[in-house]
Design a protein around this motif. Structure first.
Motif, PDB file in Angstrom:
ATOM      1  N   MET A 125       0.826  -1.203   0.000  1.00  0.00           N
ATOM      2  CA  MET A 125       0.000   0.000   0.000  1.00  0.00           C
ATOM      3  C   MET A 125       0.864   1.259   0.000  1.00  0.00           C
ATOM      4  N   ASN A 126       2.055   1.210   0.646  1.00  0.00           N
ATOM      5  CA  ASN A 126       2.909   2.390   0.701  1.00  0.00           C
ATOM      6  C   ASN A 126       3.370   2.812  -0.690  1.00  0.00           C
ATOM      7  N   ARG A 127       3.481   1.827  -1.608  1.00  0.00           N
ATOM      8  CA  ARG A 127       3.896   2.173  -2.967  1.00  0.00           C
ATOM      9  C   ARG A 127       2.757   2.848  -3.721  1.00  0.00           C
ATOM     10  N   PHE A 128       1.527   2.597  -3.268  1.00  0.00           N
ATOM     11  CA  PHE A 128       0.373   3.217  -3.929  1.00  0.00           C
ATOM     12  C   PHE A 128       0.181   4.661  -3.489  1.00  0.00           C
ATOM     13  N   PHE A 129       0.451   4.932  -2.191  1.00  0.00           N
ATOM     14  CA  PHE A 129       0.301   6.289  -1.672  1.00  0.00           C
ATOM     15  C   PHE A 129       1.643   7.016  -1.731  1.00  0.00           C
ATOM     16  N   PRO A 130       1.673   8.318  -2.049  1.00  0.00           N
ATOM     17  CA  PRO A 130       0.509   9.134  -2.412  1.00  0.00           C
ATOM     18  C   PRO A 130       0.249   9.214  -3.912  1.00  0.00           C
ATOM     19  N   TRP A 131       1.274   8.875  -4.743  1.00  0.00           N
ATOM     20  CA  TRP A 131       1.177   9.203  -6.170  1.00  0.00           C
ATOM     21  C   TRP A 131       0.185   8.311  -6.905  1.00  0.00           C
ATOM     22  N   GLY A 132       0.097   7.048  -6.559  1.00  0.00           N
ATOM     23  CA  GLY A 132      -0.900   6.191  -7.190  1.00  0.00           C
ATOM     24  C   GLY A 132      -2.308   6.654  -6.869  1.00  0.00           C
ATOM     25  N   PHE A 133      -2.528   7.031  -5.624  1.00  0.00           N
ATOM     26  CA  PHE A 133      -3.836   7.533  -5.205  1.00  0.00           C
ATOM     27  C   PHE A 133      -4.189   8.821  -5.942  1.00  0.00           C
ATOM     28  N   LEU A 134      -3.213   9.720  -6.073  1.00  0.00           N
ATOM     29  CA  LEU A 134      -3.460  10.978  -6.779  1.00  0.00           C
ATOM     30  C   LEU A 134      -3.718  10.740  -8.269  1.00  0.00           C
ATOM     31  N   SER A 135      -3.044   9.742  -8.852  1.00  0.00           N
ATOM     32  CA  SER A 135      -3.299   9.411 -10.257  1.00  0.00           C
ATOM     33  C   SER A 135      -4.728   8.922 -10.444  1.00  0.00           C
ATOM     34  N   VAL A 136      -5.188   8.066  -9.527  1.00  0.00           N
ATOM     35  CA  VAL A 136      -6.567   7.575  -9.607  1.00  0.00           C
ATOM     36  C   VAL A 136      -7.553   8.722  -9.422  1.00  0.00           C
ATOM     37  N   THR A 137      -7.253   9.636  -8.485  1.00  0.00           N
ATOM     38  CA  THR A 137      -8.130  10.792  -8.260  1.00  0.00           C
ATOM     39  C   THR A 137      -8.238  11.655  -9.511  1.00  0.00           C
ATOM     40  N   ALA A 138      -7.091  11.893 -10.163  1.00  0.00           N
ATOM     41  CA  ALA A 138      -7.100  12.674 -11.404  1.00  0.00           C
ATOM     42  C   ALA A 138      -7.890  11.962 -12.490  1.00  0.00           C
ATOM     43  N   LEU A 139      -7.742  10.640 -12.563  1.00  0.00           N
ATOM     44  CA  LEU A 139      -8.493   9.854 -13.546  1.00  0.00           C
ATOM     45  C   LEU A 139      -9.998   9.962 -13.310  1.00  0.00           C
ATOM     46  N   VAL A 140     -10.403   9.876 -12.056  1.00  0.00           N
ATOM     47  CA  VAL A 140     -11.826   9.964 -11.724  1.00  0.00           C
ATOM     48  C   VAL A 140     -12.376  11.336 -12.118  1.00  0.00           C
ATOM     49  N   PHE A 141     -11.621  12.390 -11.828  1.00  0.00           N
ATOM     50  CA  PHE A 141     -12.062  13.744 -12.188  1.00  0.00           C
ATOM     51  C   PHE A 141     -12.243  13.877 -13.692  1.00  0.00           C
ATOM     52  N   LEU A 142     -11.242  13.431 -14.462  1.00  0.00           N
ATOM     53  CA  LEU A 142     -11.323  13.534 -15.923  1.00  0.00           C
ATOM     54  C   LEU A 142     -12.424  12.641 -16.487  1.00  0.00           C
ATOM     55  N   ALA A 143     -12.621  11.487 -15.871  1.00  0.00           N
ATOM     56  CA  ALA A 143     -13.671  10.584 -16.342  1.00  0.00           C
ATOM     57  C   ALA A 143     -15.056  11.196 -16.158  1.00  0.00           C
ATOM     58  N   ILE A 144     -15.254  11.872 -15.017  1.00  0.00           N
ATOM     59  CA  ILE A 144     -16.567  12.453 -14.719  1.00  0.00           C
ATOM     60  C   ILE A 144     -16.823  13.715 -15.520  1.00  0.00           C
ATOM     61  N   PHE A 145     -15.829  14.607 -15.568  1.00  0.00           N
ATOM     62  CA  PHE A 145     -16.059  15.939 -16.120  1.00  0.00           C
ATOM     63  C   PHE A 145     -15.549  16.124 -17.557  1.00  0.00           C
ATOM     64  N   VAL A 146     -14.904  15.113 -18.117  1.00  0.00           N
ATOM     65  CA  VAL A 146     -14.463  15.204 -19.510  1.00  0.00           C
ATOM     66  C   VAL A 146     -15.051  14.044 -20.324  1.00  0.00           C
ATOM     67  N   ALA A 147     -14.718  12.811 -19.928  1.00  0.00           N
ATOM     68  CA  ALA A 147     -15.153  11.654 -20.714  1.00  0.00           C
ATOM     69  C   ALA A 147     -16.671  11.471 -20.666  1.00  0.00           C
ATOM     70  N   TYR A 148     -17.256  11.580 -19.477  1.00  0.00           N
ATOM     71  CA  TYR A 148     -18.691  11.338 -19.330  1.00  0.00           C
ATOM     72  C   TYR A 148     -19.551  12.269 -20.187  1.00  0.00           C
ATOM     73  N   PRO A 149     -19.345  13.602 -20.146  1.00  0.00           N
ATOM     74  CA  PRO A 149     -20.189  14.458 -21.002  1.00  0.00           C
ATOM     75  C   PRO A 149     -19.947  14.252 -22.489  1.00  0.00           C
ATOM     76  N   ILE A 150     -18.692  13.976 -22.893  1.00  0.00           N
ATOM     77  CA  ILE A 150     -18.413  13.768 -24.317  1.00  0.00           C
ATOM     78  C   ILE A 150     -19.052  12.469 -24.795  1.00  0.00           C
ATOM     79  N   LEU A 151     -18.888  11.403 -24.009  1.00  0.00           N
ATOM     80  CA  LEU A 151     -19.523  10.130 -24.372  1.00  0.00           C
ATOM     81  C   LEU A 151     -21.041  10.265 -24.363  1.00  0.00           C
ATOM     82  N   GLY A 152     -21.557  11.115 -23.481  1.00  0.00           N
ATOM     83  CA  GLY A 152     -22.998  11.346 -23.448  1.00  0.00           C
ATOM     84  C   GLY A 152     -23.506  11.944 -24.746  1.00  0.00           C
ATOM     85  N   VAL A 153     -22.745  12.892 -25.308  1.00  0.00           N
ATOM     86  CA  VAL A 153     -23.122  13.485 -26.592  1.00  0.00           C
ATOM     87  C   VAL A 153     -23.123  12.425 -27.685  1.00  0.00           C
TER      88      VAL A 153
END
Length: 545
Positions: A1-29
Motif C-alpha cells: 500500500m505504501n507504494r500506492f500512496f501518495p502518487w498512485g492515489f493521486l493518479s486515480v483521483t485525477a483519472l476519476v475527475f477527468l472521467a466524470i467531467f471530460v469523458a462522461y459528457p463527451i460520451l454522453g453526446v
C-alpha cells in the motif's frame, strides 16, 4: 500500500475527475446522437444529417474553409518566417509582438474590429459610399478567410521560424557548392526540412478553423458552417429532443479527431533533427528587393495589430444605435459601463480567476504525475487529457449542459461556467506546467527523500519551486484564454452571469459596435496586464513550450 500512496492515489483521483467531467459528457453526446425521439436506439439523426442539404452544405463549407485558411496561413506564415530568419529588416523586433497579438486580441474582438472597418456600416464602406464607389460585401467567404488568416497564421509563423532558425546552413552551402541555384536549393534542401513543422502547425490551424465559433458567428451570415449550426441547433431545441444537436456535435468531434489522428501519424513518421548546426546569416537587402520584401512583411504586421487600434478608437467614438460618427469622440460608453455593467467585468474576473487557479493546480499535479511518477494509470490519463482537444468549445458547452442537467450530478450556473473554462484549457496547462520538468534531475528529489523528507513535502519544497517558470507560463496562458472564452460559455451561461466576451457578442449581434468596443478594450486590458507583468517582471517565456 505504501507504494500506492501518495502518487498512485493521486493518479486515480485525477483519472476519476477527468472521467466524470471530460469523458462522461463527451460520451454522453455521442450516445445521445444514436437515440431517437422515442428514447430507443435510432440512426434518425445521422439520416437527417445525410439527407438534408443544409447539414451537408455546412459540413462541406466547414472543410473547404478549413483548407483555404490553412493554405493562406501557411503561405503568409512561411513567408514572414523566411523574411525574419533570412533578412535584416528594420522592424524585426516588432515581429515579436505577433504571438502576443493572438493572446491580447481575442477572436471575437478581431472579427468585430474588421466589421467596424469593412462591414455594412464600416468606416471604409461608408467612405466608398460617400465617393459613389461600390464596395464588395465583407460578410461571407471573403470576410471569414481574411479575418481567420490574420488570426491563425501566427501558429505557422512560429513553427516555421523555429525550424528555420534551427536549420544547419552548411547543408544549404553544400547544395549550392554542387552548382544548384539558391532558389532551387531552398525548395530541395531547406523547405523539405521545415515541412514537418509547417504541416503540423497547418493541421492545428485547420482544427482551429473548423471549430471556430466567434469569427464564424460574426461573419458567416450566408455561409452555413458546422460550429454555428451546432450552436443554433442547441439554442432552438433547448428543452426538446437533443438528437440533432448531439448528431451535429458528434460530426464535429469525428472531424477534429480525424485531423488530430492524421497529424500524430504524420509526425511519427517524419522527424528531422539538426546536430551542432550553424545558423544562417541574415542578409541586408537593398533597392527594390528591400522595399518589396520589407513592405510585404510590414503590411502583415500592421494588419495583425490593427484590430486593437480600431477597437480602441471605436470605444471613444460617438454612436447613435448602429451608426458610428468617426472623428467625434466621447466617454459615454465607458460611463455607461461604470453605471450599469460593472457586474459583467466582475463575472469575468471571478470565473476566470477560479478557472485559472483550479486549472493550474490540477495541471501542475497531472504534469508531475505524467513526467516523474508514471504508472499503469498514466496512458489512460494521457488519453483523457487529449479529449478536450478533439472538440470545439461549442461542443464542449453542449456536452456539459446535456451531461449535468439531470442525473446523479446536477451542475448549472457559475459552477458549470468555471468547469467549462477549466476543462477547455487543461491540455495546454499541462503542457506548459511540464515544460521544464524534463530538465529536473530525479537525483535531486531522491536526495531529499533519502534524508528523511516525505515525498509530498519533497514535492512542495524541492520540485515545485523548480517548476515555477512553467507553472507561471501555464497560469498566464490559462488566464488569457479563459478571460476571452466565448464558445463554451455562451452555450451554458444564465441570466446575470454574462462575461465580457458574452456581452460583446450580444452587442455585436445588435449592431452596437461602439459599446461593444468599450467592453473589448476592457477585455484586452484585463488580458494585457498579466501578460506584461509575466514577461517584463517575472521574465516568463510564454512560448518556450
Amino acid at each position: 500500500m505504501n507504494r500506492f500512496f501518495p502518487w498512485g492515489f493521486l493518479s486515480v483521483t485525477a483519472l476519476v475527475f477527468l472521467a466524470i467531467f471530460v469523458a462522461y459528457p463527451i460520451l454522453g453526446v455521442l450516445f445521445r446522437s444514436f437515440i431517437g425521439e422515442n428514447g430507443a436506439f435510432s440512426l434518425d439523426g445521422f439520416e437527417t444529417f445525410l439527407t438534408r442539404g443544409k447539414y451537408l452544405e455546412a459540413l462541406m463549407n466547414t472543410v473547404i474553409l478549413g483548407l483555404i485558411v490553412t493554405l493562406t496561413c501557411t503561405i503568409l506564415g512561411v513567408f514572414l518566417a523566411f523574411v525574419v530568419a533570412r533578412y535584416d529588416i528594420p522592424f524585426a523586433n516588432i515581429v515579436l509582438l505577433l504571438p502576443l497579438s493572438v493572446l491580447i486580441i481575442p477572436e471575437l474582438i478581431s472579427a468585430q474590429s474588421w466589421v467596424m472597418v469593412f462591414g455594412n456600416n464600416g468606416l471604409i464602406t461608408n467612405l466608398f459610399k460617400a465617393l459613389g464607389l461600390p464596395f464588395p460585401r465583407f460578410y461571407g467567404w471573403f470576410g471569414l478567410i481574411y479575418v481567420m488568416t490574420l488570426t491563425y497564421y501566427v501558429h505557422v509563423f512560429l513553427a516555421a521560424l523555429a525550424a528555420l532558425r534551427g536549420f544547419d546552413h552548411s547543408l544549404e552551402e553544400a547544395g549550392q557548392s554542387l552548382g544548384t541555384a539558391p532558389f532551387t536549393t531552398y525548395f530541395r534542401v531547406v523547405f523539405p526540412t521545415i515541412l514537418p513543422a509547417v504541416l503540423a502547425s497547418g493541421l492545428i490551424v485547420f482544427t482551429l478553423v473548423i471549430g471556430n465559433f466567434a469569427i464564424s458567428i460574426a461573419l458567416a451570415q450566408r455561409v452555413p458552417l458546422l460550429s454555428v449550426m451546432t450552436y443554433r441547433s442547441f439554442i432552438s431545441e433547448l428543452g426538446g429532443n437533443p438528437t440533432m444537436q448531439s448528431t451535429l456535435a458528434t460530426v464535429s468531434i469525428l472531424l477534429v479527431s480525424g485531423v488530430l489522428f492524421l497529424q500524430k501519424r504524420y509526425l511519427s513518421k517524419r522527424n528531422y533533427q539538426m546536430v551542432a548546426g550553424r545558423s544562417t546569416p541574415r542578409i541586408k537587402l537593398r533597392g527594390w528587393k528591400a522595399l518589396l520584401i520589407s513592405g510585404g512583411a510590414g503590411l502583415i504586421i500592421v494588419l495583425s495589430l490593427m484590430p486593437a487600434l480600431v477597437v480602441l478608437m471605436g470605444s471613444f467614438t460617438v454612436s447613435r444605435g448602429p451608426v458610428m460618427y468617426w472623428g467625434q469622440f466621447t466617454l459615454e460608453h465607458y460611463v455607461r459601463i461604470w453605471d450599469f455593467n460593472l457586474a459583467v467585468i466582475g463575472n469575468s474576473l471571478k470565473f476566470a480567476s477560479l478557472a485559472t487557479g483550479l486549472g493550474v493546480c490540477f495541471a501542475t499535479l497531472v504534469s508531475y504525475l505524467l513526467v516523474k511518477k508514471r504508472s499503469v494509470f498514466s496512458p489512460v490519463l494521457d488519453y483523457l487529457l487529449l479529449l478536450p482537444l478533439t472538440i470545439s468549445g461549442t461542443v464542449l458547452g453542449i456536452a456539459l449542459a446535456q451531461g449535468f442537467n439531470s442525473g446523479p450530478i446536477v451542475l448549472s450556473g457559475g459552477l458549470l461556467m468555471v468547469l467549462a473554462m477549466m476543462v477547455r484549457r487543461l491540455p495546454f496547462g499541462v503542457r506548459n506546467a511540464s515544460s521544464n520538468l524534463h530538465n529536473i534531475s530525479n537525483s535531486i528529489e531522491e536526495a531529499s527523500v533519502s534524508l528523511g523528507v516525505p515525498p509530498v513535502r519533497t514535492f512542495f519544497n524541492v520540485v515545485l519551486p523548480l517548476m515555477a517558470p512553467g507553472i507561471a507560463a501555464a497560469a498566464i496562458l490559462t488566464w488569457v484564454t479563459t478571460v476571452a472564452e466565448l464558445s463554451a460559455s455562451v452555450v451554458i451561461y444564465q441570466a446575470g452571469q454574462e462575461t465580457l466576451p458574452i456581452q460583446i457578442f450580444r452587442l455585436i449581434s445588435s449592431d452596437l459596435m461602439a459599446r461593444a468596443s468599450a467592453f473589448g478594450v476592457i477585455n484586452m486590458f484585463i488580458i494585457l496586464v498579466p501578460v506584461f507583468f509575466g514577461i517584463k517582471v517575472m521574465k516568463v517565456r510564454l512560448f518556450s513550450s
